[in-house]
Write a protein that holds these residues in place. Structure first.
Motif, short mmCIF file in Angstrom:
data_model
loop_
_atom_site.label_atom_id
_atom_site.label_comp_id
_atom_site.label_asym_id
_atom_site.label_seq_id
_atom_site.Cartn_x
_atom_site.Cartn_y
_atom_site.Cartn_z
N GLU A 21 0.81 -1.15 0.08
CA GLU A 21 0.20 0.03 0.04
C GLU A 21 0.97 1.31 -0.08
OE1 GLU A 21 -3.98 0.86 2.42
OE2 GLU A 21 -2.26 1.49 3.49
N VAL A 22 0.89 2.04 -1.04
CA VAL A 22 1.65 3.25 -1.34
C VAL A 22 0.67 4.50 -1.12
CG1 VAL A 22 3.27 4.50 -2.87
CG2 VAL A 22 2.92 2.09 -2.95
N LYS A 23 1.16 4.97 0.10
CA LYS A 23 0.09 6.22 0.53
C LYS A 23 1.32 7.34 0.25
CE LYS A 23 -2.61 4.34 4.17
NZ LYS A 23 -3.20 4.50 5.52
N SER A 24 0.76 8.42 -0.21
CA SER A 24 1.53 9.56 -0.66
C SER A 24 0.93 10.79 -0.28
CB SER A 24 1.92 9.58 -2.12
OG SER A 24 2.56 8.28 -2.48
N THR A 25 1.82 11.76 0.39
CA THR A 25 1.37 13.25 0.45
C THR A 25 2.25 13.79 -0.31
OG1 THR A 25 0.47 12.53 2.72
CG2 THR A 25 1.10 14.96 2.19
N LEU A 52 6.03 13.71 0.69
CA LEU A 52 6.61 13.72 1.77
C LEU A 52 6.61 12.25 2.65
CD1 LEU A 52 4.68 16.80 3.22
CD2 LEU A 52 7.24 16.82 2.50
N SER A 53 6.04 11.23 1.79
CA SER A 53 5.80 10.04 2.26
C SER A 53 6.71 8.99 1.32
CB SER A 53 4.58 9.59 2.43
OG SER A 53 3.53 10.29 2.62
N SER A 54 7.90 9.50 0.76
CA SER A 54 8.48 8.77 -0.30
C SER A 54 9.31 7.49 0.28
CB SER A 54 9.65 9.59 -0.96
OG SER A 54 10.66 10.20 -0.14
N ASN A 55 9.90 7.61 1.66
CA ASN A 55 10.71 6.53 2.33
C ASN A 55 12.05 6.37 1.43
OD1 ASN A 55 9.41 5.51 4.43
ND2 ASN A 55 8.00 4.31 2.97
N GLN A 56 12.52 7.46 0.76
CA GLN A 56 13.77 7.41 -0.22
C GLN A 56 14.80 7.04 0.79
OE1 GLN A 56 14.34 10.55 -2.99
NE2 GLN A 56 16.45 10.80 -2.51
N ASP A 57 14.91 7.78 1.90
CA ASP A 57 16.15 7.71 2.91
C ASP A 57 15.97 6.30 4.13
OD1 ASP A 57 17.32 9.81 1.53
OD2 ASP A 57 16.36 11.27 2.96
N ASN A 58 14.86 5.77 3.81
CA ASN A 58 14.83 4.67 4.67
C ASN A 58 15.57 3.48 4.24
OD1 ASN A 58 13.73 2.23 6.19
ND2 ASN A 58 11.64 2.95 5.96
N PRO A 59 16.57 2.96 5.16
CA PRO A 59 17.64 1.93 4.98
C PRO A 59 16.67 0.53 4.65
CG PRO A 59 17.55 2.30 7.15
CD PRO A 59 16.95 3.40 6.62
N ASP A 60 15.55 0.49 5.20
CA ASP A 60 14.76 -0.90 5.01
C ASP A 60 14.04 -0.92 3.52
OD1 ASP A 60 15.23 -1.63 7.61
OD2 ASP A 60 13.60 -0.54 8.30
N SER A 75 11.64 13.73 -4.90
CA SER A 75 11.58 14.87 -5.62
C SER A 75 11.17 14.28 -7.01
CB SER A 75 12.62 15.88 -5.80
OG SER A 75 12.80 16.41 -4.39
N THR A 76 10.13 14.91 -7.93
CA THR A 76 9.75 14.65 -9.07
C THR A 76 9.36 15.96 -9.89
OG1 THR A 76 9.02 12.70 -8.28
CG2 THR A 76 8.46 13.13 -10.62
#
Length: 235
Positions: free
Chosen positions: A117-121, A153-161, A173-174
């Protein structure tokens, strides 16, 4: 005679109503509304976001199924008038949306493995050129197009998991290009504008899993957002 008088009265009323609706002589609401150089407004709307996946050349079947949902949009409008037919618009909005991904891989045996489930803000900022037709009575159609940028704001880009423990990651950013159309309605107290717009990302948004042979991301060459906005603007 009485029936004839009633028929004449109905005919006169019908002609008068037609003239009020379609004649160029109809009294216009907010006649000077578009004259100022700058104007402001509020935006409420709905959105439906999707992903477009391109796969590596040695993988032909659809690997990821995307289920779209309806999201909500709220924001502001800043409009700069160039002339009677051209306007430059800045429309910063906050977008709440969700996409459900199903990974179609025979290795996955549970919903935890195959479903994300991909929630995005998004903080979404488009710069648009509005090209309008000549105003007819109290409405004016237009087309609009331009470019935009957003921060997820919900990208998880820097999440190591990563997906191996259930975390789907996207770039923060896009940039996009946008195109759409709408109609300005000049009401008695304000201008109301419904519009529909397509939004298309120009870059790859996927953050690959740590394992280069990941069953989630190894077969994906590019993942980019596309979406539809239905906006209602009040000025």
């Amino acid at each position: 005679m009485k029936r004839l008088l009633i028929a004449i009265a109905i005919l006169v009323c019908t002609q008068d109503m037609s003239a009020q609706l379609f004649s160029k002589e109809k009294v216009q609401n907010l006649q000077n509304f578009d004259k100022p150089r700058f104007s402001w407004g509020y935006i409420l709307g709905f959105n439906s976001y999707d992903f477009n996946f391109d796969y590596t050349s040695d993988f032909e079947d659809e690997d990821v199924i995307v289920d779209q949902t309806v999201g909500f949009t709220v924001g502001l409008l800043g409009n700069m008038r160039i002339n009677d037919y051209l306007d430059l618009r800045l429309e910063p909005v906050v977008i709440f949306t969700r996409r459900d991904l199903t990974f179609n891989n025979p290795l996955f045996t549970s919903e935890f493995e195959s479903f994300r489930e991909v929630k995005s803000t998004y903080v979404h900022v488009p710069l648009l050129l509005k090209i309008s037709a000549k105003r007819l009575n109290n409405f004016k159609p237009f087309i609009v197009g331009g470019i935009s940028t957003s921060i997820n704001l919900s990208s998880n880009q820097d999440n190591p998991d990563d997906n191996s423990i259930g975390e789907f990651r996207m770039k923060t950013s896009t940039n996009y290009f946008e195109v759409g159309f709408g109609i300005d309605f000049y009401l008695y107290y304000f201008k109301f504008t419904p519009s529909i717009r397509g939004v298309f990302a120009m870059s790859d948004e996927l953050v690959r899993d740590n394992d280069p042979n990941s069953p989630y991301t190894a077969t994906i060459d590019k993942m980019s957002t596309r979406g539809i906005f239905i906006n209602f603007t009040f000025q």
